[in-house]
Design a protein around this motif. Structure first.
Motif, PDB file in Angstrom:
ATOM      1  N   LEU A   1      73.644  64.629  64.490  1.00 37.32           N
ATOM      2  CA  LEU A   1      74.646  64.582  63.418  1.00 37.32           C
ATOM      3  C   LEU A   1      74.993  63.151  63.053  1.00 37.32           C
ATOM      4  CD1 LEU A   1      76.898  65.734  61.588  1.00 37.32           C
ATOM      5  CD2 LEU A   1      78.366  65.810  63.613  1.00 37.32           C
ATOM      6  N   PHE A   2      75.311  62.347  64.051  1.00 41.53           N
ATOM      7  CA  PHE A   2      75.745  60.976  63.753  1.00 41.53           C
ATOM      8  C   PHE A   2      74.577  60.095  63.331  1.00 41.53           C
ATOM      9  CE2 PHE A   2      79.506  62.419  66.011  1.00 41.53           C
ATOM     10  CZ  PHE A   2      80.502  61.882  65.190  1.00 41.53           C
ATOM     11  N   GLN A   3      73.379  60.462  63.745  1.00 41.34           N
ATOM     12  CA  GLN A   3      72.200  59.758  63.237  1.00 41.34           C
ATOM     13  C   GLN A   3      72.057  59.992  61.735  1.00 41.34           C
ATOM     14  OE1 GLN A   3      68.541  60.971  65.113  1.00 41.34           O
ATOM     15  NE2 GLN A   3      67.273  59.701  63.788  1.00 41.34           N
ATOM     16  N   GLU A   4      72.247  61.248  61.316  1.00 42.14           N
ATOM     17  CA  GLU A   4      72.166  61.574  59.888  1.00 42.14           C
ATOM     18  C   GLU A   4      73.287  60.894  59.111  1.00 42.14           C
ATOM     19  OE1 GLU A   4      72.259  65.523  56.987  1.00 42.14           O
ATOM     20  OE2 GLU A   4      71.499  65.689  59.042  1.00 42.14           O
ATOM     21  N   LEU A   5      74.506  60.931  59.652  1.00 42.23           N
ATOM     22  CA  LEU A   5      75.636  60.286  58.968  1.00 42.23           C
ATOM     23  C   LEU A   5      75.408  58.789  58.818  1.00 42.23           C
ATOM     24  CD1 LEU A   5      78.678  62.115  60.646  1.00 42.23           C
ATOM     25  CD2 LEU A   5      77.779  62.466  58.337  1.00 42.23           C
ATOM     26  N   SER A   6      74.813  58.198  59.835  1.00 38.77           N
ATOM     27  CA  SER A   6      74.560  56.750  59.795  1.00 38.77           C
ATOM     28  C   SER A   6      73.586  56.387  58.678  1.00 38.77           C
ATOM     29  CB  SER A   6      74.011  56.296  61.148  1.00 38.77           C
ATOM     30  OG  SER A   6      73.682  54.926  61.119  1.00 38.77           O
ATOM     31  N   VAL A   7      72.556  57.219  58.506  1.00 42.06           N
ATOM     32  CA  VAL A   7      71.573  56.960  57.446  1.00 42.06           C
ATOM     33  C   VAL A   7      72.206  57.169  56.067  1.00 42.06           C
ATOM     34  CG1 VAL A   7      69.386  57.699  56.444  1.00 42.06           C
ATOM     35  CG2 VAL A   7      69.636  57.580  58.928  1.00 42.06           C
ATOM     36  N   LEU A   8      73.036  58.179  55.948  1.00 41.03           N
ATOM     37  CA  LEU A   8      73.646  58.514  54.662  1.00 41.03           C
ATOM     38  C   LEU A   8      74.790  57.571  54.280  1.00 41.03           C
ATOM     39  CD1 LEU A   8      73.838  62.391  55.070  1.00 41.03           C
ATOM     40  CD2 LEU A   8      72.418  61.183  53.410  1.00 41.03           C
ATOM     41  N   ASP A   9      75.381  56.928  55.254  1.00 42.99           N
ATOM     42  CA  ASP A   9      76.619  56.167  55.037  1.00 42.99           C
ATOM     43  C   ASP A   9      76.583  55.200  53.849  1.00 42.99           C
ATOM     44  OD1 ASP A   9      79.359  55.474  56.310  1.00 42.99           O
ATOM     45  OD2 ASP A   9      78.382  53.523  56.034  1.00 42.99           O
ATOM     46  N   PRO A  10      75.527  54.413  53.664  1.00 41.25           N
ATOM     47  CA  PRO A  10      75.535  53.468  52.533  1.00 41.25           C
ATOM     48  C   PRO A  10      75.630  54.147  51.170  1.00 41.25           C
ATOM     49  CG  PRO A  10      73.789  52.931  54.103  1.00 41.25           C
ATOM     50  CD  PRO A  10      74.306  54.269  54.483  1.00 41.25           C
ATOM     51  N   TYR A  11      75.188  55.399  51.098  1.00 43.93           N
ATOM     52  CA  TYR A  11      75.147  56.080  49.807  1.00 43.93           C
ATOM     53  C   TYR A  11      76.505  56.664  49.402  1.00 43.93           C
ATOM     54  CZ  TYR A  11      70.224  55.400  50.637  1.00 43.93           C
ATOM     55  OH  TYR A  11      69.008  54.825  50.883  1.00 43.93           O
TER      56      TYR A  11
END
Length: 543
Positions: A226-236
């Motif tokens: 979950l937090f891996q996905e959130l980390s990738v999405l965060d800049p967007y």
């Protein structure tokens, strides 16, 4: 413009010529004629003969009108099929995409020819051809859904998600979601989700917004994922060039965190709101504004969102360079939800001065004022009523009529007698009692508050009763109810008026509509019997 036959002759004459003013005019006439009702069968031959033309503009125009001709005259497809199939192999990718698109649009009888063409095109070296082939799969699916499954194209589309071209990837995702819609759409498993997340930086904004939306179909299996996905999405979340990307990313963040990490909601909102406000500024692209406004309408009941916009209501006022009606109407839906005691004066002033003075937004602006009234404390509701009363003084009859129409649903509970009295008198000033389309608000006000102007209201009611026969059913019902309510409050002044309207309903046999007459008689008799036997019960029911 000449005859269709003349156009057919001209098209045959010029279809192999180089570009010229005459050619451009004939091609323009061809498109217009094909899309105009009438017999155009004489164009079939010239259009089919124009398909192999070496002039790309001629070929492009012929292909653009071919599906229409095939829908009107199905045999056209037989005449054109060989040329279309040959052009699907043309080395020029522009010609090839034209032919593939058309082949996938031909009647179902020809869809079997599309399968081998699409199979080859999906492996073509040119990305534009592959894009067209993916879209072609969706077109074929509309006509021959089984063909795609039988020929294995669903599996092929899943494979193409790993294409090097981001547009091809996005088209594949959309095509699968369409084709598999009866089963819930595209299935996104862990490997696909991780692959798409790694490639987010490759996608242009429109495709990026779609890919983020598709990733939302996958649910991470554990906290680490979950937090891996959130980390990738965060800049967007703060992607400054695309509102669609920001909004789709925000929705995905909420979906991923709402169950186990609801405390992150306020942090997400605080990060996103400044970006959304930027997209609402004057000069921002229309599409971006519409994306943001649509999103805010969806979350309008969530104060956690709308509280952040209460300090900038000007973002929802008409802006200097705005020319589009749709964004203005969307803004009017949002304004009631950001109205607060700190900004209501400014909002009401802008509604009155700008939105309510423009015919295209007038009705929605008045509805916005009424909506603000229902959501705010009574002191602010009083200010809303003042705005409506002021608008009735407009020299534009359209403004006054819209206000009168909106007032019938305006809640006057809690208003002072003086405020209601002022409203009734203003309405009376604006209504012509001799007309057959008296605004519904007049009998409503008389029934509810007629006693506040007891020196005038009986005479007004009497005028309405005198014209009772010319009103529609709804207005007659309102006048009838007003007469009973006013009688219960002012029996001495209204007894003779009630008697007159009872007589009209019970004994007047002039109506040509027997069903209407019977209904009016029954309603009047029920009220008459109840009044005769239990006035107190009638008061409890009506007042």
């Amino acid at each position: 413009m000449g005859t269709v036959e003349g156009l057919a002759t001209d098209l045959l004459r010029v279809c192999q010529q180089s570009d010229s003013q005459e050619l451009r005019i004939i091609l323009h006439q061809l498109v217009e004629t094909v899309n105009t009702p009438g017999n155009i069968s004489c164009l079939i031959g010239p259009v089919v003969k124009s398909l192999p033309s070496h002039n790309f503009n001629v070929k492009k125009t012929a292909y653009s009108v071919l599906p229409r001709l095939c829908s009107l005259y199905p045999d056209t497809a037989f005449l054109a099929a060989n040329t279309v199939r040959q052009d699907c192999k043309d080395p020029n990718p522009l010609v090839k995409t034209l032919a593939i698109t058309t082949l996938c649009s031909l009647p179902p009888l020809f869809q079997e020819h599309a399968a081998p063409v699409l199979d080859t095109a999906l492996k073509d070296s040119h990305p534009r051809v592959r894009q067209t082939a993916v879209i072609g799969c969706s077109r074929v699916f509309r006509h021959s859904p089984q063909l795609l499954f039988e020929q294995g194209f669903v599996d092929r589309l899943y494979e193409i998600i790993r294409d090097t071209d981001p547009v091809v990837v996005t088209n594949s995702l959309l095509a699968l979601d369409t084709i598999l819609a009866p089963e819930g759409g595209i299935v996104v498993k862990r490997n696909m989700a991780m692959y798409l997340l790694k490639r987010l930086g490759d996608f242009p904004d429109p495709q990026l917004a779609t890919v983020i939306q598709v990733i939302g179909k996958y649910e991470p299996q554990d906290e680490e994922e979950l937090f891996q996905e959130l980390s990738v999405l965060d800049p967007y979340l703060v992607h400054s060039t695309s509102a669609a990307v920001v909004i789709n990313c925000t929705k995905l963040f909420f979906k991923l965190t709402e169950k186990k990490h609801p405390q992150l909601k306020s942090e997400i909102i605080e990060r996103v709101v400044p970006v959304l406000k930027t997209f609402l500024l004057s000069g921002s692209p229309r599409e971006s504004k519409n994306h943001v406004l649509d999103f805010l309408i969806v979350v309008s009941e969530d104060r956690d969102w709308l509280d952040h916009f209460a300090d900038t209501p000007n973002l929802f006022y008409p802006q200097k360079y705005d020319t589009e009606l749709v964004p203005a109407l969307k803004k009017l839906k949002i304004l009631p939800y950001i109205c607060r005691e700190s900004n209501y004066r400014d909002i009401l002033q802008n509604l009155e001065d700008k939105y309510c003075r423009t015919p295209k937004t007038l009705s929605e602006a008045i509805a916005c004022v009424c909506s603000i009234s229902t959501r705010m404390p009574l002191t602010i509701s009083s200010e809303c009523l003042k705005v409506l009363i002021t608008l009735m003084d407009s020299n534009e009859s359209l403004v006054c009529n819209n206000v009168l129409s909106a007032l019938q649903d305006f809640n006057l509970d809690g208003f002072t007698n003086d405020e209601i009295r002022s409203l009734i008198r203003k309405v009376l000033m604006k209504v012509d009692l001799s007309l057959e389309d008296v605004p519904y608000i007049l009998p409503i006000l008389l029934g509810q508050y007629g006693e506040l102007i007891e020196d005038e209201s009986p005479y007004v009611l009497e005028s309405l009763v005198n014209n009772f026969d010319q009103y529609n059913d709804n207005l007659q019902n309102l006048v009838f109810n007003a007469a009973i309510k006013m009688f219960l409050k002012m029996p001495a002044k209204c007894q003779h008026i009630l008697g007159e309207i009872m007589e009209k309903c019970i004994y007047d046999m002039n109506s040509s509509d027997s069903n209407k007459l019977l209904s009016s008689q029954q309603t009047a008799l029920k009220h008459y019997i109840l009044l005769k036997n239990n006035v107190q019960l009638m008061k409890e029911i009506m007042i």
